[in-house]
Design a protein around this motif. Structure first.
Motif, short mmCIF file in Angstrom:
data_model
loop_
_atom_site.label_atom_id
_atom_site.label_comp_id
_atom_site.label_asym_id
_atom_site.label_seq_id
_atom_site.Cartn_x
_atom_site.Cartn_y
_atom_site.Cartn_z
N SER A 9 21.48 33.15 40.53
CA SER A 9 22.58 34.00 40.09
C SER A 9 22.15 35.28 39.41
CB SER A 9 23.50 33.23 39.14
OG SER A 9 22.79 32.81 38.00
N GLN A 27 26.12 43.69 35.20
CA GLN A 27 25.87 43.96 36.62
C GLN A 27 24.38 44.14 36.88
OE1 GLN A 27 28.98 47.17 36.88
NE2 GLN A 27 29.40 46.16 38.83
N ASP A 44 25.01 40.97 42.58
CA ASP A 44 26.35 41.31 43.02
C ASP A 44 27.02 40.15 43.72
OD1 ASP A 44 26.02 43.84 41.99
OD2 ASP A 44 25.47 44.77 43.90
N GLU A 45 26.30 39.44 44.56
CA GLU A 45 26.88 38.32 45.29
C GLU A 45 27.27 37.20 44.33
OE1 GLU A 45 28.48 36.27 48.37
OE2 GLU A 45 27.72 38.33 48.37
N LYS A 68 30.64 37.63 42.49
CA LYS A 68 31.85 37.33 43.25
C LYS A 68 32.34 35.92 42.98
CE LYS A 68 30.53 40.35 47.12
NZ LYS A 68 30.17 40.38 48.56
N HIS A 69 31.45 35.04 42.51
CA HIS A 69 31.77 33.64 42.28
C HIS A 69 31.75 33.25 40.81
CE1 HIS A 69 31.42 33.33 46.58
NE2 HIS A 69 30.18 33.78 46.53
N TYR A 128 36.10 47.50 36.06
CA TYR A 128 35.64 46.29 36.75
C TYR A 128 36.84 45.36 36.99
CZ TYR A 128 32.87 42.32 38.16
OH TYR A 128 32.33 41.29 38.88
N ASP A 171 38.66 38.80 36.31
CA ASP A 171 39.54 37.72 36.75
C ASP A 171 40.67 37.48 35.76
OD1 ASP A 171 38.12 36.77 39.20
OD2 ASP A 171 36.51 36.46 37.76
N ARG A 173 42.76 44.10 39.32
CA ARG A 173 41.84 43.02 39.02
C ARG A 173 42.28 41.74 39.69
NH1 ARG A 173 45.36 43.05 34.75
NH2 ARG A 173 45.99 41.05 33.88
N LYS A 174 41.33 40.83 39.89
CA LYS A 174 41.65 39.53 40.46
C LYS A 174 42.47 38.74 39.44
CE LYS A 174 37.25 38.93 40.92
NZ LYS A 174 35.94 38.29 41.13
N PHE A 222 41.59 31.26 41.76
CA PHE A 222 40.16 31.54 41.80
C PHE A 222 39.37 30.31 41.36
CE2 PHE A 222 36.43 34.22 41.46
CZ PHE A 222 35.68 33.59 40.52
#
Length: 286
Positions: free
Chosen positions: A31, A104, A109-110, A113-114, A192, A195, A274-275, A281
């Motif tokens: 991560s 960041q 970055d990947e 996302k989680h 940014y 969530d 934003r999410k 999620f």
């Protein structure tokens, strides 16, 4: 979501120089952006932040392990109940008052996302008053003594601070007086897509949403509370001139976070994209 227990699947290695066993989370290898961390913090600091040999500064413990274990990330804006949040959810102070742009560099970055990203914000007029009282009462001496000596020693009142000291850019370099948006912006300068963003004004309700998701066993305690000789709300200490001064300095945060002097709206215009946690999620295994 339950909190995973790192002891079940974390490789261990011997710290030969210290003679101690250092625990390095297995998830961290997948991560974090280790190269980015080393560039920013140095190799030793990077390893300590990711291991059980947590960074100690006095009685205060900083560590990224709670973020890795729970697949969550808390951006701690000063004077918005962040010490209570971090201690309750992670048992330490996380990585302190770092902006999202720093995380960041830390996380790939990947992976982000989680990872469940969240923060708490506070009315800027209230936050400035709380920060002033906190520092005037001594703050954390090892960090805040220089600021108090430079900017607060000859300051006789909150009014003087707002009208004469706060407008000076160097006075706002102190992390307590940086704009909330400083902590919420991404590397590209935009907001940014967190969530979840909770409000200090609805803290218990919003913390409950986060607690159930990040660490259902967490118990909230009010820590790092500003000492005061008497109870006085921020609305009672501002003159019209002071209200206008704070708005001129923190106008972007006020508008984008949906605040006014007397309260807040139910929307955050600057963070509308934003999410949403209500969209179901769920963090994946990283």
């Amino acid at each position: 979501m339950g909190v995973s227990h790192a002891s079940d699947h974390i490789p261990r290695r011997k710290n030969r120089r210290a003679g101690q066993r250092v625990v390095i989370p297995g998830q961290a290898a997948f991560s974090v952006n280790l190269a980015g961390m080393v560039r920013r913090f140095g190799a030793k600091a990077a390893i300590r932040l990711l291991s059980s040999a947590r960074v100690r500064r006095g009685e205060r413990v900083y560590s990224l392990t709670g973020f890795v274990q729970t697949k969550s990330l808390f951006v701690h804006i000063p004077k918005a109940a962040g010490v209570s949040v971090a201690q309750a959810l992670y048992g330490n102070l996380g990585y302190g008052h770092r902006p999202m742009s720093v995380y960041q560099d830390i996380f790939r970055d990947e992976a982000l996302k989680h990872i469940f990203t969240f923060t708490f914000v506070r009315n800027p007029w209230d936050r400035v008053y709380s920060a002033y009282r906190f520092l005037k009462a001594g703050g954390w001496p090892e960090y805040d003594a220089d600021y108090a000596e430079t900017f607060l020693k000859e300051c006789d009142s909150f009014e003087q601070f707002v009208l004469e000291i706060l407008p000076r850019p160097e006075a706002r370099e102190k992390l307590h007086f940086r704009s909330s948006l400083y902590y919420l912006r991404a590397r590209d300068g935009g907001m940014y897509p967190f969530d979840f963003i909770g409000r200090y004004e609805t803290f218990r309700e919003d913390f409950e949403k986060v607690r159930k998701y990040v660490n259902p066993h967490a118990r909230l305690t009010h820590l790092n509370k500003t000492r005061a000789t008497r109870k006085q709300g921020y609305r009672d200490v501002y003159t019209n001139e002071m209200i206008d001064m704070v708005e001129s300095i923190y106008g972007d945060s006020i508008r984008e976070l949906g605040y006014s002097f007397d309260g807040f709206s139910n929307t955050m215009p600057g963070l509308a994209k934003r999410k949403a946690m209500t969209q179901g999620f769920r963090p994946c295994v990283i």
